[in-house]
Design an enzyme around this catalytic site. Structure first.
Site, PDB file in Angstrom:
ATOM      1  N   ASP A  91      13.536  50.544  95.398  1.00 23.96           N
ATOM      2  CA  ASP A  91      13.979  49.158  95.579  1.00 23.96           C
ATOM      3  C   ASP A  91      12.954  48.451  96.463  1.00 23.96           C
ATOM      4  O   ASP A  91      11.968  49.047  96.891  1.00 23.96           O
ATOM      5  CB  ASP A  91      15.402  49.120  96.164  1.00 23.96           C
ATOM      6  CG  ASP A  91      15.487  49.733  97.551  1.00 23.96           C
ATOM      7  OD1 ASP A  91      14.442  50.129  98.115  1.00 23.96           O
ATOM      8  OD2 ASP A  91      16.598  49.823  98.094  1.00 23.96           O
ATOM      9  N   SER A  92      13.184  47.172  96.743  1.00 24.22           N
ATOM     10  CA  SER A  92      12.186  46.399  97.484  1.00 24.22           C
ATOM     11  C   SER A  92      12.333  46.547  98.987  1.00 24.22           C
ATOM     12  O   SER A  92      11.460  46.141  99.739  1.00 24.22           O
ATOM     13  CB  SER A  92      12.333  44.918  97.136  1.00 24.22           C
ATOM     14  OG  SER A  92      13.553  44.434  97.694  1.00 24.22           O
ATOM     15  N   GLY A  93      13.455  47.107  99.412  1.00 20.80           N
ATOM     16  CA  GLY A  93      13.752  47.142 100.839  1.00 20.80           C
ATOM     17  C   GLY A  93      14.620  45.964 101.260  1.00 20.80           C
ATOM     18  O   GLY A  93      15.216  45.970 102.339  1.00 20.80           O
ATOM     19  N   GLY A  94      14.700  44.957 100.402  1.00 16.37           N
ATOM     20  CA  GLY A  94      15.430  43.739 100.750  1.00 16.37           C
ATOM     21  C   GLY A  94      16.912  43.971 101.013  1.00 16.37           C
ATOM     22  O   GLY A  94      17.461  43.467 101.994  1.00 16.37           O
ATOM     23  N   ASP A 145      13.987  40.155  96.777  1.00 10.63           N
ATOM     24  CA  ASP A 145      14.877  39.049  96.447  1.00 10.63           C
ATOM     25  C   ASP A 145      15.778  38.781  97.645  1.00 10.63           C
ATOM     26  O   ASP A 145      15.922  39.644  98.511  1.00 10.63           O
ATOM     27  CB  ASP A 145      15.730  39.387  95.212  1.00 10.63           C
ATOM     28  CG  ASP A 145      16.542  40.659  95.420  1.00 10.63           C
ATOM     29  OD1 ASP A 145      16.127  41.516  96.242  1.00 10.63           O
ATOM     30  OD2 ASP A 145      17.579  40.826  94.759  1.00 10.63           O
ATOM     31  N   GLN A 202      19.388  36.667  90.482  1.00 11.41           N
ATOM     32  CA  GLN A 202      20.458  36.479  91.466  1.00 11.41           C
ATOM     33  C   GLN A 202      21.323  35.295  91.029  1.00 11.41           C
ATOM     34  O   GLN A 202      21.296  34.905  89.869  1.00 11.41           O
ATOM     35  CB  GLN A 202      19.857  36.257  92.860  1.00 11.41           C
ATOM     36  CG  GLN A 202      19.257  37.523  93.480  1.00 11.41           C
ATOM     37  CD  GLN A 202      20.315  38.477  94.016  1.00 11.41           C
ATOM     38  OE1 GLN A 202      21.512  38.157  94.063  1.00 11.41           O
ATOM     39  NE2 GLN A 202      19.894  39.678  94.400  1.00 11.41           N
ATOM     40  N   ASP A 279      22.212  52.416  89.301  1.00 12.94           N
ATOM     41  CA  ASP A 279      22.130  53.315  90.458  1.00 12.94           C
ATOM     42  C   ASP A 279      23.347  53.051  91.315  1.00 12.94           C
ATOM     43  O   ASP A 279      23.873  51.925  91.329  1.00 12.94           O
ATOM     44  CB  ASP A 279      20.884  53.042  91.307  1.00 12.94           C
ATOM     45  CG  ASP A 279      21.075  51.824  92.201  1.00 12.94           C
ATOM     46  OD1 ASP A 279      20.995  50.685  91.693  1.00 12.94           O
ATOM     47  OD2 ASP A 279      21.348  52.004  93.400  1.00 12.94           O
ATOM     48  N   CYS A 317      34.466  70.386  82.787  1.00 11.77           N
ATOM     49  CA  CYS A 317      33.098  70.275  83.315  1.00 11.77           C
ATOM     50  C   CYS A 317      32.390  71.628  83.318  1.00 11.77           C
ATOM     51  O   CYS A 317      32.990  72.654  83.617  1.00 11.77           O
ATOM     52  CB  CYS A 317      33.146  69.706  84.731  1.00 11.77           C
ATOM     53  SG  CYS A 317      31.532  69.535  85.499  1.00 11.77           S
ATOM     54  N   CYS A 319      29.569  72.216  85.224  1.00 10.96           N
ATOM     55  CA  CYS A 319      28.652  72.297  86.367  1.00 10.96           C
ATOM     56  C   CYS A 319      28.871  73.593  87.143  1.00 10.96           C
ATOM     57  O   CYS A 319      29.894  74.262  86.994  1.00 10.96           O
ATOM     58  CB  CYS A 319      28.807  71.078  87.285  1.00 10.96           C
ATOM     59  SG  CYS A 319      30.180  71.197  88.455  1.00 10.96           S
ATOM     60  N   CYS A 322      32.220  73.755  89.089  1.00 15.38           N
ATOM     61  CA  CYS A 322      33.410  73.979  88.255  1.00 15.38           C
ATOM     62  C   CYS A 322      33.387  75.354  87.592  1.00 15.38           C
ATOM     63  O   CYS A 322      34.442  75.934  87.355  1.00 15.38           O
ATOM     64  CB  CYS A 322      33.537  72.874  87.207  1.00 15.38           C
ATOM     65  SG  CYS A 322      34.004  71.280  87.934  1.00 15.38           S
ATOM     66  N   HIS A 348      28.902  68.448  91.676  1.00 12.54           N
ATOM     67  CA  HIS A 348      29.854  68.113  90.619  1.00 12.54           C
ATOM     68  C   HIS A 348      29.825  66.620  90.296  1.00 12.54           C
ATOM     69  O   HIS A 348      29.774  66.230  89.119  1.00 12.54           O
ATOM     70  CB  HIS A 348      31.277  68.523  90.975  1.00 12.54           C
ATOM     71  CG  HIS A 348      32.255  67.912  90.014  1.00 12.54           C
ATOM     72  ND1 HIS A 348      32.397  68.375  88.728  1.00 12.54           N
ATOM     73  CD2 HIS A 348      33.048  66.817  90.110  1.00 12.54           C
ATOM     74  CE1 HIS A 348      33.256  67.605  88.079  1.00 12.54           C
ATOM     75  NE2 HIS A 348      33.668  66.653  88.896  1.00 12.54           N
TER      76      HIS A 348
END
Lengths: 386, 386
Positions: A91-94, A145, A202, A279, A317, A319, A322, A348
């Site tokens: 990300d931009s850090g913003g 942004d 935005q 994300d 599941c 994984c 599980c 999980h």
């Protein structure tokens, strides 16, 4: 490999795609686990790879504060420094800087802020955000942004998208100058030479401003487009409406990324509206708090109901958690405060999110996305309202 | 499989053996990672198996307090409850109870104590320690012994070994009665029917008392013998002397276990004196504090010297951490307080300990244990005195 994106198949509004980056391919729609400080919390890279994570996200703010982007650049970039070999988005850090609230001040040239670690004063500008991400060497970098708090007035949001648009232009100019070797000042190492850059739309919950922001961002031109400033407190339905209004206004041949989203229901609803990338800290953060995502809904492992429950957390599941452990054992580890509880729960939840994305991709390929969406909606609308 | 032990090869005083337990074989000399509450802290069972852990230790005190041995017995024992399929050793709970200091009182019949969790009053007796471990279903259970603080007077230690001997007799009687189905009172489930029981030699640093305790313990007769009450603050050389005096007084055809030990140097010195089994929290606890064991000595990962060090923590190590990550990255994770730091450091330290044991076993098999011992001594005497 250079950056590219291809839509392979569509099913109503949903897109099945393939993203190509310098560090490999990403099957979309894709979910990016969040590795804030260069690691997804409690997990090893191997565990992420085995769960099927094609790409992870790292936070520019945290890494630039500690250990520092210059140090990471000297180590050859974030891939070499951290040992993650697959694609990375930064990300931009913003977002983090804006969340510092009273420790930051927005100016025309950028944001002035004090570090949460030592109080030192910094300025993050559209250009410096590009430079930092060039040093980190992610496969995809994001423009700086302005992130407005929710709720904001129409007037505030209007001023904000104008600032964001001016910053987007500067960010793109800097990005292209670095890429083409025409940037002035001290040299900035591009540790991943074919890095891509995404713009961010935005405009809060205002349809007219969102449209204006989409147009302005598209006018600058990026390898991909993100929708920011959602999932900040507004009702889910409002978020879906904004996505539905904006996604079609973004170029169809470029990836679309809905930032910081969301619940399993959010993922399918946004995919239905044409989103390709996501994300969210939810799977890992909830895991550390003992909340597991399962095929039948949410499961709070600390609940006394599980004290003698021999079933795996999620019977559907595959994984490691599980396959190996019961709810009773996981509850015990959580109550006892064991680090292993954070590990097993995170394993999980990440698997659940990545399985959900696999399910989404399969459903689109076989033209049955709508029925997949209905089944997810049924489970998660019930679970989230409980 | 029923319990058995075979010495395959000796090299001077060092023994290369094979321990057979209901849940599988253990190549000795062996180190048991400590899984206090049913998990080795920060690690998954799979990571332990891959590191080559043949056997782990679990703490009876902690598990009996939470989630409770009755609950674990209802779940089929600790193996089924926790998902660890290989051999397990449980301590008697005595060590933890005695460390409660002002919250416990020694009586002839056992130890009265208050739980560290809720202050509730309990009595641990030689018989109840047997019963609890029968419910847990470990492969090897330990008798309740009195653990004296260091230093203790000769008189205190004398009284203590007499009490420990009386307790050992009662523990063995109870163990045999349970095994043979002749125990009175409410039935106690033996979740691992072929469980073995080890006696414990005490006596502080007094050679005459250690000999008397060894004789008394041997007179009762157990499947294996432990040396307890060492590594509690006495100098390493004193510990080695006690082991050297006592190990030969224990049956040559039974496994010998030195409890709570130790540093890499302690392991080789004790093996040289005929010890077969070890456990210690050091590799995992130190890992969480950022201290790594390496083939060239100790490495404090938080040290500023490693801030830009691209080398793996231990250049001779093949563990996941060393194959994947640099000192610079591990230092960053540790300084940033990431859970993953505890995971990666623990993974390495456990691999280091298990590799050391493998090195010891190979050295004994090839008749070059003494040179292996000298090389370990050289590294660790230097490192530990630094």
């Amino acid at each position: 490999m250079t950056f590219g994106f291809e839509v392979i198949r569509t099913d109503a509004g949903a897109r099945r795609g393939l993203l190509t980056t310098p560090h490999g391919r990403v099957q979309t729609p894709a979910f990016m686990p969040v590795g804030t400080q260069g690691t997804v919390k409690a997990l090893t890279h191997r565990q992420l790879e085995e769960a099927g994570a094609d790409i992870i996200l790292a936070n520019t703010y945290h890494l630039s504060m500690r250990p520092g982007d210059a140090l990471i650049a000297r180590r050859g970039g974030l891939h070499r420094f951290g040992g993650w070999r697959r694609p990375l988005l930064t990300d931009s850090g913003g977002y983090q800087v804006f969340s510092l609230a009273d420790r930051r001040r927005v100016r025309e040239d950028g944001v002035e802020f004090r570090s949460h670690l030592d109080g030192s004063l910094h300025v993050l500008t559209p250009e410096s955000a590009v430079d930092i991400q060039a040093r980190l060497g992610s496969d995809i970098s994001m423009v700086l942004d302005e992130c407005l708090p929710y709720p904001a007035t129409h007037g505030q949001a209007r001023a904000s998208i104008d600032l964001t648009a001016r910053w987007a232009r500067r960010a793109r100019d800097r990005f292209l100058a670095l890429r083409d070797g025409f940037a002035g000042g001290p040299p900035v190492p591009l540790t991943t030479p074919d890095q891509a850059q995404f713009g961010i739309v935005q405009g809060g919950v205002f349809a007219d401003l969102r449209r204006a922001s989409a147009e302005a961002t598209r006018a600058v031109g990026f390898e991909g487009y993100a929708i920011g400033g959602l999932s900040v407190g507004e009702p889910a339905e409002v978020m879906y409406e904004v996505v539905e209004a904006i996604a079609p206004a973004l170029p169809a041949d470029r990836p679309r990324y809905l930032m910081g989203v969301g619940t399993p229901a959010d993922l399918v609803e946004a995919v239905a509206r044409g989103i390709d990338l996501f994300d969210c800290v939810m799977p890992t953060r909830n895991a550390r708090n003992g909340q597991l995502f399962t095929r039948t809904g949410r499961l709070n492992i600390k609940n006394a109901a599980y004290v003698e429950d021999d079933r795996p957390p999620d019977e559907g599941c595959g994984c490691y958690t599980c396959r190996t452990h019961s709810r009773a054992y996981l509850r015990h580890l959580f109550v006892a405060g064991e680090i292993t509880a954070a590990v097993l729960n995170s394993l999980h939840n990440i698997q659940f999110y990545l399985d959900t994305m696999r399910g989404i991709r399969d459903a689109i390929e076989f033209g049955r996305f709508e029925s997949f969406r209905q089944s997810v909606r049924q489970i998660w609308s019930r679970s989230l309202s409980s």
